[in-house]
Design an enzyme around this catalytic site. Structure first.
Site, PDB file in Angstrom:
ATOM      1  N   SER A  30       0.818  -1.224   0.000  1.00 35.01           N
ATOM      2  CA  SER A  30       0.000   0.000   0.000  1.00 35.01           C
ATOM      3  C   SER A  30       0.848   1.268   0.000  1.00 35.01           C
ATOM      4  O   SER A  30       0.377   2.317   0.445  1.00 35.01           O
ATOM      5  CB  SER A  30      -0.960   0.000   1.197  1.00 35.01           C
ATOM      6  OG  SER A  30      -1.769  -1.163   1.194  1.00 35.01           O
ATOM      7  N   ARG A  31       2.069   1.181  -0.469  1.00 35.57           N
ATOM      8  CA  ARG A  31       2.995   2.316  -0.532  1.00 35.57           C
ATOM      9  C   ARG A  31       3.371   2.859   0.849  1.00 35.57           C
ATOM     10  O   ARG A  31       3.896   3.964   0.959  1.00 35.57           O
ATOM     11  CB  ARG A  31       2.427   3.453  -1.395  1.00 35.57           C
ATOM     12  CG  ARG A  31       2.148   3.069  -2.852  1.00 35.57           C
ATOM     13  CD  ARG A  31       3.431   2.664  -3.556  1.00 35.57           C
ATOM     14  NE  ARG A  31       3.257   2.505  -4.989  1.00 35.57           N
ATOM     15  CZ  ARG A  31       2.987   1.351  -5.595  1.00 35.57           C
ATOM     16  NH1 ARG A  31       2.836   0.243  -4.881  1.00 35.57           N
ATOM     17  NH2 ARG A  31       2.874   1.270  -6.900  1.00 35.57           N
ATOM     18  N   LEU A  32       3.141   2.065   1.893  1.00 41.72           N
ATOM     19  CA  LEU A  32       3.541   2.478   3.248  1.00 41.72           C
ATOM     20  C   LEU A  32       4.939   1.928   3.525  1.00 41.72           C
ATOM     21  O   LEU A  32       5.161   1.112   4.418  1.00 41.72           O
ATOM     22  CB  LEU A  32       2.521   1.974   4.274  1.00 41.72           C
ATOM     23  CG  LEU A  32       1.112   2.536   4.120  1.00 41.72           C
ATOM     24  CD1 LEU A  32       0.165   1.909   5.150  1.00 41.72           C
ATOM     25  CD2 LEU A  32       1.114   4.063   4.263  1.00 41.72           C
TER      26      LEU A  32
END
Length: 212
Positions: free
Chosen positions: A189-191
């Site tokens: 999730s691009r975290l």
């Protein structure tokens, strides 16, 4: 070509503060060793960026040759574009990206020349063909044709017919002494996990987690 529809998620690993070495060079060496053991293609390849006196950047792929307490070392033609830019602005940035491991390392710092002896010692262990190429290539200069380059190479083959090929005066080593090094691990999730090491006045390192 529109490629905005292309997506991938990052799920290979994670990076936590407790996983980090207090010394970023040691941490880098750990990650490089993992990349070597994974048999990635040229895991020591890095993007190296410089800027001219007006701040206009340029970048290219180079090969790392050492990572030690001094920083990141590599070899090049001092008369090339990057060599000339470093005379005017002796700072650089480098990036390693290991896609299969979903990892990257970024570093910035001052760039200085290695000693002539160290450059000579390294030059001696290069293949003869690479040593001749260092003489033949006037790196970054305009070439009229490929034939001109090949003729220069043949000239130096005749000039140095055996293994005793001396180091050119315009060729040698550089080392980037990092002021800042960042380690990035892709996450879902691009975290992503990001940690920055910043050199302190006493040469210790401050470590901080960064927002992705």
């Amino acid at each position: 070509m529109n490629i905005t529809h292309l997506r991938r998620d990052y799920t290979v690993g994670a990076l936590d503060r407790k996983d980090l070495d207090a010394d970023p060079i040691q941490q880098f060496r750990r990650w490089l060793q993992v990349a070597l053991e994974a048999q990635l293609p040229e895991p020591y390849a890095m993007t190296f960026a410089t800027a001219d006196r007006l701040g206009r950047p340029s970048a290219r792929i180079l090969l790392l040759r050492a990572a030690d307490e001094r920083g990141f070392s590599f070899y090049t033609n001092y008369e090339s574009r990057k060599g000339q830019e470093l005379i005017d602005n002796p700072h650089g940035a480098l990036v390693f990206y290991w896609a299969e491991l979903e990892r990257q390392v970024c570093a910035t710092g001052e760039v200085t020349r290695l000693s002539r002896k160290e450059s000579e010692d390294y030059f001696k262990i290069r293949p003869r063909e690479s040593r001749l190429a260092a003489w033949a290539s006037r790196q970054s200069e305009t070439l009229a044709s490929r034939a001109v380059l090949e003729e220069r190479y043949r000239h130096f083959e005749r000039e140095y017919p055996d293994e005793n090929v001396p180091i050119p005066p315009h060729w040698g080593g550089l080392v980037l002494r990092p002021a800042r090094i960042e380690f990035w691990q892709g996450r879902p999730s691009r975290l992503h996990d990001r940690f920055a090491y910043t050199r302190q006045p006493d040469n210790s390192w401050r470590i901080e987690r960064l927002s992705p």
